[in-house]
Scaffold this active site. Sequence first.
Site, PDB file in Angstrom:
ATOM      1  CG  ASN A  14      -1.829   1.397   1.591  1.00 40.75           C
ATOM      2  OD1 ASN A  14      -1.419   2.094   0.804  1.00 40.75           O
ATOM      3  ND2 ASN A  14      -2.393   1.924   2.472  1.00 40.75           N
ATOM      4  CE  LYS A  16      -0.791   3.251   5.021  1.00 41.97           C
ATOM      5  NZ  LYS A  16       0.151   3.459   5.902  1.00 41.97           N
ATOM      6  CG  HIS A 104      -5.880   1.581   5.457  1.00 40.03           C
ATOM      7  ND1 HIS A 104      -5.426   2.989   6.382  1.00 40.03           N
ATOM      8  CD2 HIS A 104      -4.893   1.298   5.209  1.00 40.03           C
ATOM      9  CE1 HIS A 104      -4.060   2.582   6.440  1.00 40.03           C
ATOM     10  NE2 HIS A 104      -3.602   1.610   5.951  1.00 40.03           N
ATOM     11  CD  GLU A 106      -2.545   5.429   6.552  1.00 39.99           C
ATOM     12  OE1 GLU A 106      -2.911   5.793   5.802  1.00 39.99           O
ATOM     13  OE2 GLU A 106      -2.256   5.304   6.895  1.00 39.99           O
ATOM     14  CD  GLU A 176      -3.409  -2.124   7.763  1.00 39.11           C
ATOM     15  OE1 GLU A 176      -2.690  -2.312   7.335  1.00 39.11           O
ATOM     16  OE2 GLU A 176      -4.025  -1.317   7.466  1.00 39.11           O
ATOM     17  N   GLY A 182       2.697   2.107  11.270  1.00 42.29           N
ATOM     18  CA  GLY A 182       3.749   3.296  10.393  1.00 42.29           C
ATOM     19  C   GLY A 182       4.358   4.267  11.734  1.00 42.29           C
ATOM     20  CB  SER A 222       5.670  -1.457  11.678  1.00 44.00           C
ATOM     21  OG  SER A 222       5.445  -0.025  12.400  1.00 44.00           O
TER      22      SER A 222
HETATM   23  P1  PGA Z   1       2.639   0.751   7.313  1.00 45.12           P
HETATM   24  O1  PGA Z   1       1.381   0.877   6.981  1.00 45.12           O
HETATM   25  O2  PGA Z   1       3.353  -0.576   7.111  1.00 45.12           O
HETATM   26  O3  PGA Z   1       3.814   1.673   7.004  1.00 45.12           O
HETATM   27  O4  PGA Z   1       2.435   0.545   9.075  1.00 45.12           O
HETATM   28  C1  PGA Z   1       0.753   0.000   7.134  1.00 45.12           C
HETATM   29  C2  PGA Z   1      -1.154   0.080   6.152  1.00 45.12           C
HETATM   30  O5  PGA Z   1      -1.212   1.060   6.354  1.00 45.12           O
HETATM   31  O6  PGA Z   1      -1.487  -0.903   5.535  1.00 45.12           O
END
Ligand code: PGA
Length: 260
Positions: A14, A16, A104, A106, A176, A182, A222
């Site tokens: 992903n 983003k 997601h 976010e 998640e 992140g 992560s």
């Molecule tokens: P990240 O993001 O691997 O940077 O923690 C995962 C995600 O948001 O799908």
Amino acid sequence: MSDQPSRKPLISGNWKMHLNHFDALRLVQELSYKVTEDDVAAVDISLHPPFTDLRTVQTVIDADRLPFLLGAQHCHHEEKGAFTGEVAPAMLAKLNVSYVIAGHSERREVFGETDETVNLKVRAILTAGMVPILCVGETLAERDAQQAEAKVAGQIRAGLDGVNAQQVAGMVIAYEPIWAIGTGRTASAEDAQAMCAFVRSTVRDTLGNDAAEGVRVQYGGSVKPANAKELMTQPDIDGALVGGASLEADPFARIAQYRL
Ligand code: PGA
């Protein structure tokens, strides 16, 4: 817990809001030098670039027959209409998009998506012939208050409302934990396994055994080369949704090669 070995893992990148279409082309080409036929026999790999990169990535995948599946990060649930800035599922399907992320954290937190709108997206993605990756997960406060399971079960039930067992069997659910996204902080393999098993048991309770055994449950938050193997070898973890570590070819390819 499940001992069903037939679910092919799905490793999804992903991106983003990173990488323009030139950067995207370079990354996909670099990845193609690192990922082998053995890798894609063992795992499916989907790439989820920003909308502006989709056509470029699709063209290079098709022209060079690269072993990647195209993904999107988001879509609107309507077929068309006066929705400035939005993209319809059929537009993505026309670009050979196979997987679309829905809900997601976010999107839920920053853009106000609710369980109801996420459910509309899941259904619209299926109607357009693509596979939804339904994202669920708890905040740190919810985890500390022993609310993680209740939150995740509610998101799954609402997100899958009106979707039948056969459709769910072909879907992906990404667990998640929001506190791990992140942040560099990963759930322990035991915690991730426990929650992914809980995701599957929630699907079993709601839609039956075939849906539960078929649905692929990803862990996200992560994921990096150093922890991919431990996470991916858990019995109820069928893949990874990778953010930061998917932006460069080397770490993402190493995650996809976790079994080596
Ligand atoms: P990240 O993001 O691997 O940077 O923690 C995962 C995600 O948001 O799908």
